[in-house]
Scaffold this active site. Sequence first.
Site, PDB file in Angstrom:
ATOM      1  N   LYS A 112       0.043   4.267  -0.297  1.00  0.00           N
ATOM      2  CA  LYS A 112      -0.608   5.468   0.266  1.00  0.00           C
ATOM      3  C   LYS A 112      -0.376   6.656  -0.671  1.00  0.00           C
ATOM      4  CE  LYS A 112      -0.104   3.368   4.753  1.00  0.00           C
ATOM      5  NZ  LYS A 112       0.031   3.502   6.195  1.00  0.00           N
ATOM      6  N   HIS A 169      -9.431   1.230   4.832  1.00  0.00           N
ATOM      7  CA  HIS A 169      -8.166   1.429   5.569  1.00  0.00           C
ATOM      8  C   HIS A 169      -8.413   2.398   6.726  1.00  0.00           C
ATOM      9  CE1 HIS A 169      -4.106   2.666   6.546  1.00  0.00           C
ATOM     10  NE2 HIS A 169      -3.692   1.566   5.952  1.00  0.00           N
ATOM     11  N   GLY A 191       2.860   2.175  10.810  1.00  0.00           N
ATOM     12  CA  GLY A 191       3.903   3.195  10.690  1.00  0.00           C
ATOM     13  C   GLY A 191       4.650   3.493  11.980  1.00  0.00           C
ATOM     14  N   SER A 240       3.553  -2.160  10.328  1.00  0.00           N
ATOM     15  CA  SER A 240       5.002  -2.245  10.574  1.00  0.00           C
ATOM     16  C   SER A 240       5.606  -3.598  10.171  1.00  0.00           C
ATOM     17  CB  SER A 240       5.327  -1.924  12.040  1.00  0.00           C
ATOM     18  OG  SER A 240       5.002  -0.567  12.323  1.00  0.00           O
ATOM     19  N   ASN A 264       0.870  -1.184   0.000  1.00  0.00           N
ATOM     20  CA  ASN A 264       0.000   0.000   0.000  1.00  0.00           C
ATOM     21  C   ASN A 264       0.905   1.231   0.000  1.00  0.00           C
ATOM     22  OD1 ASN A 264      -1.742   2.098   0.570  1.00  0.00           O
ATOM     23  ND2 ASN A 264      -2.215   1.406   2.661  1.00  0.00           N
ATOM     24  N   GLU A 288      -5.207  -4.762  10.742  1.00  0.00           N
ATOM     25  CA  GLU A 288      -4.155  -3.766  10.917  1.00  0.00           C
ATOM     26  C   GLU A 288      -4.418  -2.972  12.196  1.00  0.00           C
ATOM     27  OE1 GLU A 288      -2.171  -2.581   6.965  1.00  0.00           O
ATOM     28  OE2 GLU A 288      -4.010  -1.446   7.113  1.00  0.00           O
ATOM     29  N   GLU A 324      -6.824   4.799   7.826  1.00  0.00           N
ATOM     30  CA  GLU A 324      -6.589   6.213   7.515  1.00  0.00           C
ATOM     31  C   GLU A 324      -7.806   6.820   6.831  1.00  0.00           C
ATOM     32  OE1 GLU A 324      -2.825   5.694   5.515  1.00  0.00           O
ATOM     33  OE2 GLU A 324      -1.896   5.143   7.423  1.00  0.00           O
TER      34      GLU A 324
HETATM   35  P1  PGA Z   1       3.059   0.296   7.557  1.00  0.00           P
HETATM   36  O1  PGA Z   1       1.578   0.560   6.999  1.00  0.00           O
HETATM   37  O2  PGA Z   1       3.516  -1.027   6.975  1.00  0.00           O
HETATM   38  O3  PGA Z   1       3.874   1.449   7.065  1.00  0.00           O
HETATM   39  O4  PGA Z   1       2.959   0.223   9.038  1.00  0.00           O
HETATM   40  C1  PGA Z   1       0.658  -0.498   6.833  1.00  0.00           C
HETATM   41  C2  PGA Z   1      -0.637   0.017   6.286  1.00  0.00           C
HETATM   42  O5  PGA Z   1      -1.107   1.094   6.691  1.00  0.00           O
HETATM   43  O6  PGA Z   1      -1.259  -0.652   5.431  1.00  0.00           O
END
Ligand code: PGA
Length: 252
Positions: free
Chosen positions: A14, A98, A174, A213, A12, A168, A100
């Site tokens: 983003k 997601h 992150g 992560s 992803n 997640e 976010e």
């Molecule tokens: P990350 O993000 O691997 O940077 O923690 C995962 C995600 O939001 O899908």
Amino acid sequence: MALSSKPLVAGNWKMHGMTASLDEVSAIAEAIERGEAGAASCAICPPATLIAAAVERAGAGLTIGGQDCAAQDSGAHTGDIAAAMLRDAGARLVIVGHSERRAAHAETNALVRAKAEAAHRAGLTAIVCVGETRAQRDAGDAMAVIGEQLSGSVPPTADSAALVVAYEPIWAIGSGLVPAAGDIADMHGFIRQCMQAHLGSGGMAVRILYGGSVRAANAESLLGIANVDGALVGGASLTAGEFLAIASVYRR
Ligand code: PGA
């Protein structure tokens, strides 16, 4: 068309990635062609503006996906992208719900479900994301929260081959933090039970990804946990080498 039932490692991107990033897509596709990417299915979900160009670079072995789609099939929805348009651009899957988007765009479970249904109408595989906050986990509510998100967000009629769930934890995204292996095993086992209750025997075939992560350094231990059928990878998917190191945990 559904993806195969092999484990899935999906990147992803983003809102990262300019045109130059397409070289990473080429590098991943070439490694897959050389048989160097392990036995998993691989997908990259770049920003929508790069999807068509990414599809040209991807070749047969790498799936390209979107990061969101509209709940409607077409119409007066300025700024939105219909699932059929993603498919027309060459995408074969789409991430919906997601955290976010749930947070920044106030997406409800009902909206996420409508987006997943729109994805299925367009012939896309839907990756439905769920996850709890740190406060919810600390309060002992993680499973209740995930159970509610799943029952509200997953279309009850879904074809399990076209449905992927990504667990997640919001606090792991992150942050460099990951849950204890036992907590991931418990949650993925619980999600499996929920999918069976929701979809009957088809619930066994739904792939359940872990995300938050995931890095080359921890992929081996995370992807070895029971009922973890792959990973949804954010930051570590932006460079081909790191992404491929994660995917190649699934040895041929
Ligand atoms: P990350 O993000 O691997 O940077 O923690 C995962 C995600 O939001 O899908």
